[in-house]
Design a protein around this motif. Sequence first.
Motif, PDB file in Angstrom:
ATOM      1  N   SER A   1       0.824  -1.209   0.000  1.00 29.54           N
ATOM      2  CA  SER A   1       0.000   0.000   0.000  1.00 29.54           C
ATOM      3  C   SER A   1       0.856   1.256   0.000  1.00 29.54           C
ATOM      4  O   SER A   1       0.533   2.240  -0.669  1.00 29.54           O
ATOM      5  N   PHE A   2       1.950   1.223   0.753  1.00 28.85           N
ATOM      6  CA  PHE A   2       2.867   2.365   0.776  1.00 28.85           C
ATOM      7  C   PHE A   2       3.440   2.618  -0.622  1.00 28.85           C
ATOM      8  O   PHE A   2       3.433   3.745  -1.109  1.00 28.85           O
ATOM      9  N   PHE A   3       3.938   1.551  -1.278  1.00 30.32           N
ATOM     10  CA  PHE A   3       4.487   1.696  -2.625  1.00 30.32           C
ATOM     11  C   PHE A   3       3.411   2.144  -3.612  1.00 30.32           C
ATOM     12  O   PHE A   3       3.659   2.973  -4.487  1.00 30.32           O
ATOM     13  N   ASP A   4       2.213   1.590  -3.476  1.00 30.60           N
ATOM     14  CA  ASP A   4       1.104   1.960  -4.341  1.00 30.60           C
ATOM     15  C   ASP A   4       0.803   3.452  -4.215  1.00 30.60           C
ATOM     16  O   ASP A   4       0.665   4.160  -5.218  1.00 30.60           O
TER      17      ASP A   4
ATOM     18  N   LEU B   1       1.270   8.985  -6.274  1.00 29.00           N
ATOM     19  CA  LEU B   1       1.722  10.369  -6.152  1.00 29.00           C
ATOM     20  C   LEU B   1       2.654  10.747  -7.304  1.00 29.00           C
ATOM     21  O   LEU B   1       2.541  11.828  -7.881  1.00 29.00           O
ATOM     22  N   LEU B   2       3.566   9.837  -7.680  1.00 27.13           N
ATOM     23  CA  LEU B   2       4.451  10.094  -8.823  1.00 27.13           C
ATOM     24  C   LEU B   2       3.647  10.301 -10.102  1.00 27.13           C
ATOM     25  O   LEU B   2       3.944  11.192 -10.895  1.00 27.13           O
TER      26      LEU B   2
ATOM     27  N   LYS C   1      -9.435  -4.427  -4.174  1.00 28.31           N
ATOM     28  CA  LYS C   1     -10.777  -4.463  -3.612  1.00 28.31           C
ATOM     29  C   LYS C   1     -11.001  -3.359  -2.581  1.00 28.31           C
ATOM     30  O   LYS C   1     -12.086  -2.783  -2.518  1.00 28.31           O
ATOM     31  N   TYR C   2      -9.975  -3.031  -1.781  1.00 27.05           N
ATOM     32  CA  TYR C   2     -10.188  -2.135  -0.646  1.00 27.05           C
ATOM     33  C   TYR C   2      -9.483  -0.784  -0.731  1.00 27.05           C
ATOM     34  O   TYR C   2      -9.666   0.049   0.150  1.00 27.05           O
ATOM     35  N   ALA C   3      -8.696  -0.537  -1.753  1.00 23.05           N
ATOM     36  CA  ALA C   3      -7.999   0.751  -1.862  1.00 23.05           C
ATOM     37  C   ALA C   3      -9.002   1.850  -2.198  1.00 23.05           C
ATOM     38  O   ALA C   3      -9.799   1.719  -3.119  1.00 23.05           O
ATOM     39  N   ARG C   4      -8.958   2.936  -1.469  1.00 26.15           N
ATOM     40  CA  ARG C   4      -9.849   4.059  -1.722  1.00 26.15           C
ATOM     41  C   ARG C   4      -9.076   5.353  -1.928  1.00 26.15           C
ATOM     42  O   ARG C   4      -9.347   6.114  -2.815  1.00 26.15           O
ATOM     43  N   LEU C   5      -8.106   5.615  -1.079  1.00 31.18           N
ATOM     44  CA  LEU C   5      -7.349   6.859  -1.147  1.00 31.18           C
ATOM     45  C   LEU C   5      -5.944   6.607  -1.684  1.00 31.18           C
ATOM     46  O   LEU C   5      -5.345   5.569  -1.408  1.00 31.18           O
TER      47      LEU C   5
ATOM     48  N   SER D   1      -1.485   2.801 -10.688  1.00 32.41           N
ATOM     49  CA  SER D   1      -0.502   2.685  -9.592  1.00 32.41           C
ATOM     50  C   SER D   1      -0.468   1.265  -9.031  1.00 32.41           C
ATOM     51  O   SER D   1       0.601   0.734  -8.726  1.00 32.41           O
ATOM     52  N   ARG D   2      -1.626   0.618  -8.928  1.00 30.07           N
ATOM     53  CA  ARG D   2      -1.663  -0.765  -8.444  1.00 30.07           C
ATOM     54  C   ARG D   2      -0.984  -1.706  -9.434  1.00 30.07           C
ATOM     55  O   ARG D   2      -0.293  -2.639  -9.032  1.00 30.07           O
TER      56      ARG D   2
END
Length: 144
Positions: free
Chosen positions: A19-22, A27-28, A74-78, A84-85
């Motif tokens: 999640s951090f890398f994503d 952001l990049l 499934k759960y990424a929102r912000l 990016s994923r």
Amino acid sequence: MIKNILKKIIFFIFYIIFSFFDSFIWLLIKLLPKQKVLLILRYRVFKNIKLGLKQNIKKKIKKFFIKIISYRCKYARLASSCLSRCITGRIFLDLIDVENIINIGIIKSEDNEKIPHAWLKDVVSSKNLTPGIKNSNGVYLDSF
């Protein structure tokens, strides 16, 4: 019971790392010009790193990473997007030498708005590792 708890803790730790890398890659993508984003797509930094994993260990790690990728989808929102994923998933899979490609396409929304979309595909099994485009509502454009 302790083994299951340890598995969940390890999964959670790797999910946080993913999640951090994503979020960092998201952001990049937002900050960089489009030409630089295309370079990120094409240049595979970890492709040439060979960890020398045995085939059975590689399969287990691949299954573990795919579970993390699908959970994030499934759960990424912000601070996350399909692109990016895909890039993050590609980096993780390249580390264990799993052949993959990122597909780019356009989806038509319910109000006929065209939305760009990216999805990650396993080359060997031809399975989508992130949600792709269904034939009826989108068009495939390119692969990286």
